[in-house]
Design an enzyme around this catalytic site. Structure first.
Site, PDB file in Angstrom:
ATOM      1  CG  ASP A 236      -0.539  -0.126   2.424  1.00 31.87           C
ATOM      2  OD1 ASP A 236       0.922  -0.194   2.697  1.00 31.87           O
ATOM      3  OD2 ASP A 236      -1.109  -0.185   3.431  1.00 31.87           O
ATOM      4  CB  SER A 237       4.572   1.605  -0.253  1.00 31.49           C
ATOM      5  OG  SER A 237       4.953   0.563  -0.755  1.00 31.49           O
TER       6      SER A 237
ATOM      7  CG  ASP B 266       0.323  -4.100   2.112  1.00 31.26           C
ATOM      8  OD1 ASP B 266       0.387  -4.818   2.905  1.00 31.26           O
ATOM      9  OD2 ASP B 266       1.249  -3.298   1.784  1.00 31.26           O
TER      10      ASP B 266
ATOM     11  CE  LYS C  49       2.958  -6.005   3.786  1.00 35.92           C
ATOM     12  NZ  LYS C  49       2.403  -4.835   4.588  1.00 35.92           N
TER      13      LYS C  49
ATOM     14  CD  GLU D 264       0.488  -1.558   7.955  1.00 36.06           C
ATOM     15  OE1 GLU D 264      -0.279  -0.892   8.865  1.00 36.06           O
ATOM     16  OE2 GLU D 264       0.896  -1.118   6.771  1.00 36.06           O
TER      17      GLU D 264
ATOM     18  CD  GLU E 282       7.734  -0.497   8.010  1.00 31.15           C
ATOM     19  OE1 GLU E 282       6.591  -1.195   7.293  1.00 31.15           O
ATOM     20  OE2 GLU E 282       7.811   0.953   7.249  1.00 31.15           O
TER      21      GLU E 282
HETATM   22  O1  KIV Z   1       3.589  -1.279   1.840  1.00 34.12           O
HETATM   23  C1  KIV Z   1       4.662  -1.712   1.591  1.00 34.12           C
HETATM   24  O2  KIV Z   1       5.638  -1.294   0.740  1.00 34.12           O
HETATM   25  C2  KIV Z   1       5.136  -2.241   2.677  1.00 34.12           C
HETATM   26  C3  KIV Z   1       6.743  -2.678   2.897  1.00 34.12           C
HETATM   27  C4  KIV Z   1       7.366  -1.596   3.396  1.00 34.12           C
HETATM   28  C5  KIV Z   1       6.961  -4.100   3.825  1.00 34.12           C
HETATM   29  O3  KIV Z   1       4.512  -2.631   3.601  1.00 34.12           O
END
Ligand code: KIV
Length: 272
Positions: free
Chosen positions: A52-53, A91, A121, A123, A190
């Site tokens: 989600d980055s 994510d 994934k 969190e 992280e």
């Molecule tokens: O969203 C992302 O890129 C991440 C990584 C930094 C692990 O969760």
């Protein structure tokens, strides 16, 4: 043999686990689009995260919170089309799983069904246990994410190192053990102290994947654009830049502009 030859075996959650079992480090990177994902996959990383980055890197938001499930599916679909070998993890975006486990399951199913990705994934630790159990019970592999969890940035207030204090470190170890026990195939750690990463990685059998978490994780992940030096303003201590694409791209584009203005592009050979 290239990573795209017919004999290449697909990475799975099991092959990722086997890597930890034999002490082989796992290389992971983010990707958000078809072109980049193809390059990352052919280069040979074992796991590609459609993070989600993308909210920061692709859309220019300050945080990861605004990205929607539809946008994540768009990115994931593009990545899946390009990838022939790596395990593709996506994510679940902020707001798509925190409400209740039923909502979490339907978000995970949408992502898996519409993008063709291999895992999701989420969190968090104990707070999201029910949701993770429900997703796993539908046969969807889940990767955990502990330590600095950017979807909670407004709770933390800063992006500094997490779990430096004993109570937060103990909760993180407990959460990691719980995620393993309920069936997660891996956990991202992280921005936590290196010593804590070692403790966690030795306390659980599933692979830990670190970012800003030191050398003791079973694998490492970076945001692709950071590694390539596209985002020059972002300079955390944990980031190693392997290229200066900002400069390379700027020079290439400047040369193109010069050539257009001087009428040297296109030449006769580049014309029909
Ligand atoms: O969203 C992302 O890129 C991440 C990584 C930094 C692990 O969760």
């Amino acid at each position: 043999m290239s990573a795209h030859s017919a004999e290449v075996k697909r990475m799975t959650t099991h092959t990722i686990q086997e890597m930890k079992n034999r002490g082989e480090k796992i290389s992971c990177l983010t990707a958000y689009d078809y072109s980049m994902a193809g390059i990352v996959d052919a280069a040979g990383v074992e796991l590609i995260l459609v993070g989600d980055s993308a909210s920061n890197v692709m859309a220019g938001h300050e945080t990861t919170l605004p990205i929607t499930i539809d946008q994540m599916i768009y990115h994931a679909t593009s990545v899946v089309r390009a990838v022939k070998r790596a395990l593709v993890v996506v994510d679940l975006p902020f707001g798509s799983y925190q409400g209740n486990s039923r909502e979490a399951l339907s978000s995970a199913i949408r992502i898996m069904k519409e993008s063709g990705a291999h895992a999701v994934k989420l969190e968090g630790g104990l707070e999201i246990k029910d949701s993770v159990i429900r997703i796993l019970s539908a046969g969807v592999p889940v990767m955990g994410h502990l330590g600095l969890t950017p979807q909670s940035i407004y709770k933390f207030g800063t992006y500094t190192v997490r779990a430096k204090e004993e109570d937060e470190a103990q909760k993180l170890v407990d959460d990691a053990k719980m995620l393993e026990e309920i069936g997660c195939f891996s956990v991202v750690l992280e921005k936590i102290p290196s010593k804590l990463t070692k403790i966690v990685s030795e306390s659980i059998n599933i692979p830990t994947i670190g970012i800003g978490a030191g050398p003791h994780a079973d694998g490492q992940i970076l945001v692709l654009h950071d590694l390539l030096g596209i985002n020059k303003a972002f300079k955390p201590r944990f980031l190693r830049r392997y290229a200066d694409l900002d400069t390379i791209m700027t020079d290439a584009i400047s040369n193109y502009i010069t050539d257009v203005k001087s009428n040297s592009f296109p030449s006769e050979k580049e014309s029909y």
